[in-house]
Design a protein around this motif. Structure first.
Motif, mmCIF file in Angstrom:
data_model
loop_
_atom_site.group_PDB
_atom_site.id
_atom_site.type_symbol
_atom_site.label_atom_id
_atom_site.label_comp_id
_atom_site.label_asym_id
_atom_site.label_seq_id
_atom_site.Cartn_x
_atom_site.Cartn_y
_atom_site.Cartn_z
ATOM 1 N N PHE A 154 0.838 -1.198 0.000
ATOM 2 C CA PHE A 154 0.000 0.000 0.000
ATOM 3 C C PHE A 154 0.873 1.247 0.000
ATOM 4 C CE2 PHE A 154 -2.771 3.247 1.945
ATOM 5 C CZ PHE A 154 -3.848 3.157 1.077
ATOM 6 N N ILE A 155 1.982 1.199 0.732
ATOM 7 C CA ILE A 155 2.932 2.319 0.720
ATOM 8 C C ILE A 155 3.480 2.527 -0.694
ATOM 9 C CG2 ILE A 155 5.160 3.161 1.570
ATOM 10 C CD1 ILE A 155 4.617 1.518 4.143
ATOM 11 N N ILE A 156 3.864 1.431 -1.346
ATOM 12 C CA ILE A 156 4.369 1.505 -2.728
ATOM 13 C C ILE A 156 3.302 2.102 -3.642
ATOM 14 C CG2 ILE A 156 5.134 0.128 -4.708
ATOM 15 C CD1 ILE A 156 6.319 -1.859 -2.653
ATOM 16 N N PHE A 157 2.081 1.656 -3.484
ATOM 17 C CA PHE A 157 0.950 2.160 -4.263
ATOM 18 C C PHE A 157 0.830 3.672 -4.105
ATOM 19 C CE2 PHE A 157 -3.981 2.032 -4.462
ATOM 20 C CZ PHE A 157 -3.969 2.492 -5.775
ATOM 21 N N CYS A 158 0.906 4.151 -2.869
ATOM 22 C CA CYS A 158 0.769 5.586 -2.610
ATOM 23 C C CYS A 158 1.934 6.379 -3.188
ATOM 24 C CB CYS A 158 0.664 5.824 -1.100
ATOM 25 S SG CYS A 158 -0.912 5.289 -0.380
ATOM 26 N N VAL A 159 3.138 5.818 -3.144
ATOM 27 C CA VAL A 159 4.309 6.485 -3.728
ATOM 28 C C VAL A 159 4.133 6.636 -5.239
ATOM 29 C CG1 VAL A 159 6.774 6.229 -4.220
ATOM 30 C CG2 VAL A 159 5.915 5.776 -1.917
ATOM 31 N N PHE A 160 3.610 5.609 -5.892
ATOM 32 C CA PHE A 160 3.374 5.670 -7.334
ATOM 33 C C PHE A 160 2.289 6.693 -7.672
ATOM 34 C CE2 PHE A 160 5.485 2.149 -9.753
ATOM 35 C CZ PHE A 160 6.358 1.773 -8.754
ATOM 36 N N ILE A 161 1.254 6.781 -6.844
ATOM 37 C CA ILE A 161 0.227 7.808 -7.063
ATOM 38 C C ILE A 161 0.840 9.194 -6.908
ATOM 39 C CG2 ILE A 161 -1.912 8.823 -6.169
ATOM 40 C CD1 ILE A 161 -2.837 6.048 -5.397
ATOM 41 N N ALA A 162 1.692 9.357 -5.909
ATOM 42 C CA ALA A 162 2.366 10.644 -5.691
ATOM 43 C C ALA A 162 3.198 11.034 -6.907
ATOM 44 C CB ALA A 162 3.247 10.567 -4.441
ATOM 45 N N LYS A 163 3.921 10.073 -7.470
ATOM 46 C CA LYS A 163 4.715 10.322 -8.674
ATOM 47 C C LYS A 163 3.807 10.741 -9.826
ATOM 48 C CE LYS A 163 8.166 10.068 -11.659
ATOM 49 N NZ LYS A 163 9.194 11.128 -11.742
ATOM 50 N N ALA A 164 2.663 10.103 -9.939
ATOM 51 C CA ALA A 164 1.713 10.450 -11.009
ATOM 52 C C ALA A 164 1.200 11.879 -10.832
ATOM 53 C CB ALA A 164 0.544 9.462 -11.004
ATOM 54 N N PHE A 165 0.871 12.257 -9.586
ATOM 55 C CA PHE A 165 0.415 13.628 -9.332
ATOM 56 C C PHE A 165 1.505 14.639 -9.691
ATOM 57 C CE2 PHE A 165 -2.826 12.329 -5.819
ATOM 58 C CZ PHE A 165 -3.708 11.928 -6.797
ATOM 59 N N TYR A 166 2.749 14.300 -9.383
ATOM 60 C CA TYR A 166 3.869 15.191 -9.669
ATOM 61 C C TYR A 166 4.025 15.407 -11.180
ATOM 62 C CZ TYR A 166 8.559 17.144 -9.799
ATOM 63 O OH TYR A 166 9.635 17.955 -10.021
ATOM 64 N N GLU A 167 3.801 14.369 -11.959
ATOM 65 C CA GLU A 167 3.964 14.441 -13.413
ATOM 66 C C GLU A 167 2.721 14.953 -14.128
ATOM 67 O OE1 GLU A 167 6.739 14.123 -14.687
ATOM 68 O OE2 GLU A 167 7.952 12.807 -13.412
ATOM 69 N N SER A 168 1.633 15.201 -13.371
ATOM 70 C CA SER A 168 0.337 15.457 -14.010
ATOM 71 C C SER A 168 -0.079 16.906 -14.081
ATOM 72 C CB SER A 168 -0.782 14.688 -13.260
ATOM 73 O OG SER A 168 -0.625 13.312 -13.403
ATOM 74 N N GLU A 169 0.657 17.814 -13.478
ATOM 75 C CA GLU A 169 0.173 19.192 -13.397
ATOM 76 C C GLU A 169 -0.071 19.760 -14.789
ATOM 77 O OE1 GLU A 169 1.058 23.183 -10.824
ATOM 78 O OE2 GLU A 169 2.749 22.175 -11.746
ATOM 79 N N LEU A 170 -1.204 20.447 -14.917
ATOM 80 C CA LEU A 170 -1.567 21.058 -16.209
ATOM 81 C C LEU A 170 -0.693 22.280 -16.499
ATOM 82 C CD1 LEU A 170 -5.443 20.862 -15.881
ATOM 83 C CD2 LEU A 170 -4.011 19.514 -17.397
#
Length: 221
Positions: free
Chosen positions: A205-221
């Motif tokens: 679950f920690i790994i899952f959250c880290v990957f989501i965080a990376k996605a948010f970082y790369e997603s800014e419009l």
């Protein structure tokens, strides 16, 4: 030291969600297709706080409120509905109808399962069936995503947020499918082992959250 590590892992279902929320604060403007994931992170935080508080302080609560099994049921349903919606929002022209039908199949399964076979607010039994079915269906969504990307001519970039989200989700559901499937029986026959095995869930679950965080970082419009 061992007790400190144990407490950190025990509470990881709460603090791990602060990782993507921190990056969401930094990268406030997210694309529309990320909306289900953003909603999931907030709802998961609320549910997991309730889950862990119920578990940690269960002996101080009235008997009818000492179980957190129903909260795991709610979390499972919310997670499936939001991430299945996420895959549909990606608008990949691949198995489009099947992805929508699976949502209806899951909804039907939940209704039938908790109307006939199990109790939603079961005090004693963790719903292994619900969580394992959810994991299997989300794994299917992840596999079809990769199949589409393999057949697509577009070059895959590490900066694509959907790749990080799907990979994190894929790791989480693939590892935990058998844990979910067997957990209810393990708590009956091998309780100490079941408790230790849940640490694997918490780590993924920690790994899952880290990957989501990376996605948010790369997603800014």
């Amino acid at each position: 030291m061992q007790n400190i590590i144990k407490n950190v892992i025990d509470w990881s279902e709460v603090w791990a969600l602060l990782i993507p929320l921190t990056f969401l604060y930094i990268r406030k403007k997210q694309p529309a297709f990320n909306k289900p994931v953003v909603i999931y992170v907030w709802i998961a935080l609320i549910l997991n706080i309730a889950i862990d508080l119920t578990w940690k302080f269960r002996m101080k609560l009235p008997v009818q409120f000492q179980s957190n099994n129903y909260l795991y049921n709610i979390h499972s349903i919310v997670r499936f509905l939001l991430f299945s919606s996420y895959f549909i929002r990606l608008k990949q022209p691949f198995l489009t109808t099947i992805k929508k039908v699976i949502q209806l199949v899951f909804a039907g399964f939940v209704i039938v399962n908790f109307s006939i076979y199990q109790q939603f607010f079961d005090y004693w039994h963790f719903s292994s069936l619900l969580l394992s079915v959810e994991a299997a269906l989300l794994l299917f969504y992840c596999i079809q995503y990769y199949l589409f990307r393999i057949n697509d001519d577009e070059e895959i970039s590490k900066k694509q947020p959907d790749l990080w989200i799907v990979t994190g989700l894929g790791i989480y559901v693939a590892v935990n499918f058998f844990i979910f499937l067997l957990y209810n029986k393990l708590t009956v026959h091998l309780q100490n082992f079941a408790v230790s095995l849940w640490n694997i869930h918490n780590i993924t679950f920690i790994i899952f959250c880290v990957f989501i965080a990376k996605a948010f970082y790369e997603s800014e419009l």
